[in-house]
Design a protein around this motif. Sequence first.
Motif, PDB file in Angstrom:
ATOM      1  N   TYR A   1      12.503  12.013 -14.111  1.00 41.82           N
ATOM      2  CA  TYR A   1      12.016  12.772 -12.952  1.00 41.82           C
ATOM      3  C   TYR A   1      11.141  11.881 -12.074  1.00 41.82           C
ATOM      4  CZ  TYR A   1      10.169  16.609 -10.202  1.00 41.82           C
ATOM      5  OH  TYR A   1       9.838  17.433  -9.154  1.00 41.82           O
ATOM      6  N   LEU A   2      10.305  11.065 -12.724  1.00 38.69           N
ATOM      7  CA  LEU A   2       9.437  10.146 -11.975  1.00 38.69           C
ATOM      8  C   LEU A   2      10.286   9.183 -11.128  1.00 38.69           C
ATOM      9  CD1 LEU A   2       6.518   8.893 -11.552  1.00 38.69           C
ATOM     10  CD2 LEU A   2       7.151   7.316 -13.379  1.00 38.69           C
ATOM     11  N   ARG A   3      11.301   8.592 -11.741  1.00 37.81           N
ATOM     12  CA  ARG A   3      12.156   7.631 -11.012  1.00 37.81           C
ATOM     13  C   ARG A   3      12.840   8.301  -9.821  1.00 37.81           C
ATOM     14  NH1 ARG A   3      12.660   5.954 -16.300  1.00 37.81           N
ATOM     15  NH2 ARG A   3      14.437   7.279 -16.823  1.00 37.81           N
ATOM     16  N   CYS A   4      13.365   9.524 -10.052  1.00 38.81           N
ATOM     17  CA  CYS A   4      14.022  10.250  -8.950  1.00 38.81           C
ATOM     18  C   CYS A   4      13.030  10.536  -7.826  1.00 38.81           C
ATOM     19  CB  CYS A   4      14.594  11.579  -9.451  1.00 38.81           C
ATOM     20  SG  CYS A   4      16.149  11.388 -10.309  1.00 38.81           S
ATOM     21  N   THR A   5      11.814  10.920  -8.213  1.00 38.44           N
ATOM     22  CA  THR A   5      10.804  11.256  -7.203  1.00 38.44           C
ATOM     23  C   THR A   5      10.412  10.021  -6.401  1.00 38.44           C
ATOM     24  OG1 THR A   5       9.997  12.935  -8.729  1.00 38.44           O
ATOM     25  CG2 THR A   5       8.593  12.428  -6.875  1.00 38.44           C
ATOM     26  N   VAL A   6      10.199   8.904  -7.095  1.00 33.65           N
ATOM     27  CA  VAL A   6       9.818   7.664  -6.403  1.00 33.65           C
ATOM     28  C   VAL A   6      10.913   7.257  -5.416  1.00 33.65           C
ATOM     29  CG1 VAL A   6       9.437   5.170  -6.716  1.00 33.65           C
ATOM     30  CG2 VAL A   6       8.263   6.795  -8.201  1.00 33.65           C
ATOM     31  N   VAL A   7      12.158   7.262  -5.873  1.00 37.09           N
ATOM     32  CA  VAL A   7      13.273   6.829  -5.001  1.00 37.09           C
ATOM     33  C   VAL A   7      13.423   7.799  -3.829  1.00 37.09           C
ATOM     34  CG1 VAL A   7      15.771   6.481  -4.893  1.00 37.09           C
ATOM     35  CG2 VAL A   7      14.474   5.561  -6.815  1.00 37.09           C
TER      36      VAL A   7
ATOM     37  N   VAL B   1       8.669  20.041  -2.420  1.00 38.01           N
ATOM     38  CA  VAL B   1       9.354  19.281  -3.472  1.00 38.01           C
ATOM     39  C   VAL B   1      10.297  18.306  -2.803  1.00 38.01           C
ATOM     40  CG1 VAL B   1      10.817  19.431  -5.513  1.00 38.01           C
ATOM     41  CG2 VAL B   1       9.251  21.271  -4.968  1.00 38.01           C
ATOM     42  N   LEU B   2      10.021  17.024  -3.018  1.00 36.60           N
ATOM     43  CA  LEU B   2      10.839  16.018  -2.366  1.00 36.60           C
ATOM     44  C   LEU B   2      12.014  15.596  -3.230  1.00 36.60           C
ATOM     45  CD1 LEU B   2       8.034  13.865  -0.813  1.00 36.60           C
ATOM     46  CD2 LEU B   2       9.647  15.301   0.402  1.00 36.60           C
ATOM     47  N   ALA B   3      11.847  15.673  -4.528  1.00 31.18           N
ATOM     48  CA  ALA B   3      12.935  15.229  -5.402  1.00 31.18           C
ATOM     49  C   ALA B   3      13.383  16.383  -6.273  1.00 31.18           C
ATOM     50  CB  ALA B   3      12.456  14.093  -6.297  1.00 31.18           C
TER      51      ALA B   3
ATOM     52  N   ALA C   1       0.833  -1.210   0.000  1.00 29.54           N
ATOM     53  CA  ALA C   1       0.000   0.000   0.000  1.00 29.54           C
ATOM     54  C   ALA C   1       0.867   1.260   0.000  1.00 29.54           C
ATOM     55  CB  ALA C   1      -0.922  -0.012   1.217  1.00 29.54           C
ATOM     56  N   GLU C   2       1.937   1.227   0.793  1.00 27.07           N
ATOM     57  CA  GLU C   2       2.834   2.384   0.879  1.00 27.07           C
ATOM     58  C   GLU C   2       3.538   2.620  -0.467  1.00 27.07           C
ATOM     59  OE1 GLU C   2       5.901   1.862   3.808  1.00 27.07           O
ATOM     60  OE2 GLU C   2       6.056   4.009   4.193  1.00 27.07           O
ATOM     61  N   SER C   3       3.919   1.520  -1.124  1.00 29.40           N
ATOM     62  CA  SER C   3       4.605   1.625  -2.408  1.00 29.40           C
ATOM     63  C   SER C   3       3.673   2.252  -3.448  1.00 29.40           C
ATOM     64  CB  SER C   3       5.039   0.238  -2.907  1.00 29.40           C
ATOM     65  OG  SER C   3       5.793  -0.408  -1.925  1.00 29.40           O
ATOM     66  N   GLU C   4       2.425   1.790  -3.482  1.00 32.14           N
ATOM     67  CA  GLU C   4       1.469   2.334  -4.463  1.00 32.14           C
ATOM     68  C   GLU C   4       1.201   3.810  -4.207  1.00 32.14           C
ATOM     69  OE1 GLU C   4      -0.940   0.595  -7.069  1.00 32.14           O
ATOM     70  OE2 GLU C   4      -1.750  -0.880  -5.663  1.00 32.14           O
ATOM     71  N   GLU C   5       1.056   4.152  -2.933  1.00 29.44           N
ATOM     72  CA  GLU C   5       0.769   5.545  -2.586  1.00 29.44           C
ATOM     73  C   GLU C   5       1.906   6.459  -3.039  1.00 29.44           C
ATOM     74  OE1 GLU C   5      -0.211   5.983   1.542  1.00 29.44           O
ATOM     75  OE2 GLU C   5      -0.014   8.164   1.419  1.00 29.44           O
ATOM     76  N   ILE C   6       3.136   6.006  -2.795  1.00 37.13           N
ATOM     77  CA  ILE C   6       4.298   6.810  -3.172  1.00 37.13           C
ATOM     78  C   ILE C   6       4.362   6.976  -4.688  1.00 37.13           C
ATOM     79  CG2 ILE C   6       6.831   6.570  -3.397  1.00 37.13           C
ATOM     80  CD1 ILE C   6       6.876   5.910  -0.421  1.00 37.13           C
ATOM     81  N   VAL C   7       4.105   5.911  -5.422  1.00 36.74           N
ATOM     82  CA  VAL C   7       4.192   5.994  -6.889  1.00 36.74           C
ATOM     83  C   VAL C   7       3.072   6.890  -7.425  1.00 36.74           C
ATOM     84  CG1 VAL C   7       4.147   4.677  -9.043  1.00 36.74           C
ATOM     85  CG2 VAL C   7       5.384   3.777  -7.073  1.00 36.74           C
ATOM     86  N   GLN C   8       1.872   6.773  -6.852  1.00 36.20           N
ATOM     87  CA  GLN C   8       0.768   7.622  -7.319  1.00 36.20           C
ATOM     88  C   GLN C   8       1.049   9.096  -7.021  1.00 36.20           C
ATOM     89  OE1 GLN C   8      -3.057   6.114  -6.021  1.00 36.20           O
ATOM     90  NE2 GLN C   8      -2.607   4.069  -6.793  1.00 36.20           N
ATOM     91  N   ASP C   9       1.567   9.365  -5.816  1.00 35.21           N
ATOM     92  CA  ASP C   9       1.937  10.753  -5.469  1.00 35.21           C
ATOM     93  C   ASP C   9       2.990  11.277  -6.449  1.00 35.21           C
ATOM     94  OD1 ASP C   9       0.289  10.621  -3.286  1.00 35.21           O
ATOM     95  OD2 ASP C   9       1.882  10.395  -1.801  1.00 35.21           O
ATOM     96  N   SER C  10       3.909  10.405  -6.832  1.00 31.98           N
ATOM     97  CA  SER C  10       4.980  10.813  -7.744  1.00 31.98           C
ATOM     98  C   SER C  10       4.425  11.154  -9.124  1.00 31.98           C
ATOM     99  CB  SER C  10       6.036   9.710  -7.860  1.00 31.98           C
ATOM    100  OG  SER C  10       6.553   9.403  -6.590  1.00 31.98           O
TER     101      SER C  10
END
Lengths: 163, 98
Positions: free
Chosen positions: A71-77, B44-46, A45-54
Amino acid sequence: MMATVGLGAEPDPATDDRVAQLDALYRIEYAGMVRLAYTLLAINAESEEIVQDSFVEVYRRWHEIRKPGAYLRCTVVSRCRSALQRRKMRPWPSDEELCVSDQASDLWDVLTRLSQEQRMAVVLRYYGGYAASDIAGMLEMPAATVRSHLRRGLSTLKKELEE
Amino acid sequence: VSRLTDRLERDLREVAAGAHPSPSAWESIAARLGDDEGSEPGLVLAPAPGRSKRPVWPAIAAAALVVIIGSIAVLTRVGDDHSISPPTRTRRWSTSRT
């Protein structure tokens, strides 16, 4: 051969139709990003939430960024890293919750005992398939430091798994 | 090492296979896009790839310097206002002696 997570074709960010472009990015990246986040966090659930927020973050900044996929990959990580820092006092999910084989369970146990930087570097390198220079960008540290974390992480894994 | 890295790749793929990406995730994301359309971007986190981190300390040092100089200027002025000016002595010199 090791596949690289999320290095597919980049949708064109110059298009005004952001939603359609984001949809295209979603189709290419979503499942892979959730799996990557799950390998770092071990909570679905936490993983999905983070990816959706990203994805929402990418949408907001669509006109400012040149490579939405990167940018998406950097944000997710980056968000996974923050989540791990907040989680420091909480125990990791057990290997029963993960539903993996005994061998993978042994590896997971050792992996959770590595420092956060070592674990992230190892997962991004050996699951994500990213080069040390890409990981350096994601973790905002020099590539030499990433290589050092990888070397120390692998050394600990080798020692612990051979015992 | 290659045996270890092979095992790492294989076992991490097994862990990753435990993730279950929701098939309706796009609906959740799309529903949030309209809400976020007019709002200002939040925290902004990233950083954008390639964007360098700017150190904050020069701005803090400059602000502190302005405050210190301002304080000194104000204190000096107050000190001047309250300083006792020497009383003007009026001496009457008798010009004529009796």
